[in-house]
Design an enzyme around this catalytic site. Sequence first.
Site, PDB file in Angstrom:
ATOM      1  N   ASP A  26      35.901  45.570  31.693  1.00  0.00           N
ATOM      2  CA  ASP A  26      35.046  45.016  32.824  1.00  0.00           C
ATOM      3  C   ASP A  26      34.416  43.548  32.161  1.00  0.00           C
ATOM      4  O   ASP A  26      33.748  43.510  31.144  1.00  0.00           O
ATOM      5  CB  ASP A  26      33.796  45.838  33.360  1.00  0.00           C
ATOM      6  CG  ASP A  26      34.383  46.980  34.076  1.00  0.00           C
ATOM      7  OD1 ASP A  26      35.593  47.135  34.174  1.00  0.00           O
ATOM      8  OD2 ASP A  26      33.668  47.921  34.381  1.00  0.00           O
ATOM      9  N   SER A  65      36.117  43.708  40.940  1.00  0.00           N
ATOM     10  CA  SER A  65      37.493  44.045  40.979  1.00  0.00           C
ATOM     11  C   SER A  65      38.151  43.431  42.140  1.00  0.00           C
ATOM     12  O   SER A  65      38.336  42.260  41.956  1.00  0.00           O
ATOM     13  CB  SER A  65      37.083  45.696  41.227  1.00  0.00           C
ATOM     14  OG  SER A  65      38.482  46.427  41.239  1.00  0.00           O
ATOM     15  N   MET A  66      38.779  44.026  43.244  1.00  0.00           N
ATOM     16  CA  MET A  66      39.519  43.517  44.038  1.00  0.00           C
ATOM     17  C   MET A  66      38.474  42.468  44.789  1.00  0.00           C
ATOM     18  O   MET A  66      38.814  41.505  45.554  1.00  0.00           O
ATOM     19  CB  MET A  66      39.996  44.581  45.024  1.00  0.00           C
ATOM     20  CG  MET A  66      41.133  45.271  44.303  1.00  0.00           C
ATOM     21  SD  MET A  66      42.263  44.235  43.411  1.00  0.00           S
ATOM     22  CE  MET A  66      43.342  43.471  44.772  1.00  0.00           C
ATOM     23  N   GLY A 110      37.854  47.939  45.539  1.00  0.00           N
ATOM     24  CA  GLY A 110      38.363  49.174  46.148  1.00  0.00           C
ATOM     25  C   GLY A 110      39.923  49.126  45.800  1.00  0.00           C
ATOM     26  O   GLY A 110      40.490  48.769  44.853  1.00  0.00           O
ATOM     27  N   HIS A 152      38.536  43.077  36.192  1.00  0.00           N
ATOM     28  CA  HIS A 152      38.896  44.009  35.190  1.00  0.00           C
ATOM     29  C   HIS A 152      40.356  44.416  35.568  1.00  0.00           C
ATOM     30  O   HIS A 152      40.934  44.031  36.665  1.00  0.00           O
ATOM     31  CB  HIS A 152      37.843  45.232  35.339  1.00  0.00           C
ATOM     32  CG  HIS A 152      38.042  46.039  36.306  1.00  0.00           C
ATOM     33  ND1 HIS A 152      37.528  47.347  36.534  1.00  0.00           N
ATOM     34  CD2 HIS A 152      38.648  45.844  37.821  1.00  0.00           C
ATOM     35  CE1 HIS A 152      37.446  47.933  37.680  1.00  0.00           C
ATOM     36  NE2 HIS A 152      38.236  46.998  38.275  1.00  0.00           N
TER      37      HIS A 152
END
Length: 195
Positions: free
Chosen positions: A176, A101-102, A72, A126
């Site tokens: 990614d 991600s986060m 997010g 990423h």
Amino acid sequence: MPVGIPKVPYRLPGEEDASWVDLYNRLYRERVLFLGQELKSEITIQITGLMVYLSMENDQKDLYLFINSPGGLIMHGVAIFDMMHLVKPDVQTICMGIAASMGSFILVGGEITKRLAFTHARVMIHQPASSYRDLPSGDFIWEVGELLRMREVITGVYAQRTGQPLWVISEDMERDVFMSADEARAYGIIDLVAA
């Protein structure tokens, strides 16, 4: 028909009879927290608030943060990461499903030696991204500058907490990179794979 949140019996200390509380309140009493969605304001405030409350309640007993999140907004992930390092108890991070991600940034932020993933979990790193459309040119330039600063911060954190050289993290974050639990352990994002 929706099931809703299940209720479970819980006996408060000093009480003779158990009362029925919702499942998540019962798990919170055991210091178990869940991040099971995209990082947005509401979930960020809930998790950080619970960390503060549980830390005030007992600053010696570990917190357990289960993660199954696609990631997010950058600042929401950074807020949870910072709170994990502000509260006195160790925060154990556990990836179930995916930490992307986060979500992976929060996963790597757990207490070193206490970060784990389930066998079939996936971890993805990423580069931080932003949506540039609909921005006036001045805002676009500001946002690119801020994004580059946050990328440096995030890359530095991954390098420091994984033991990977900064150039490896920087290169890997160009795209990614999906990892199995074993690959995430070899990379240094987690310490253990739960069998």
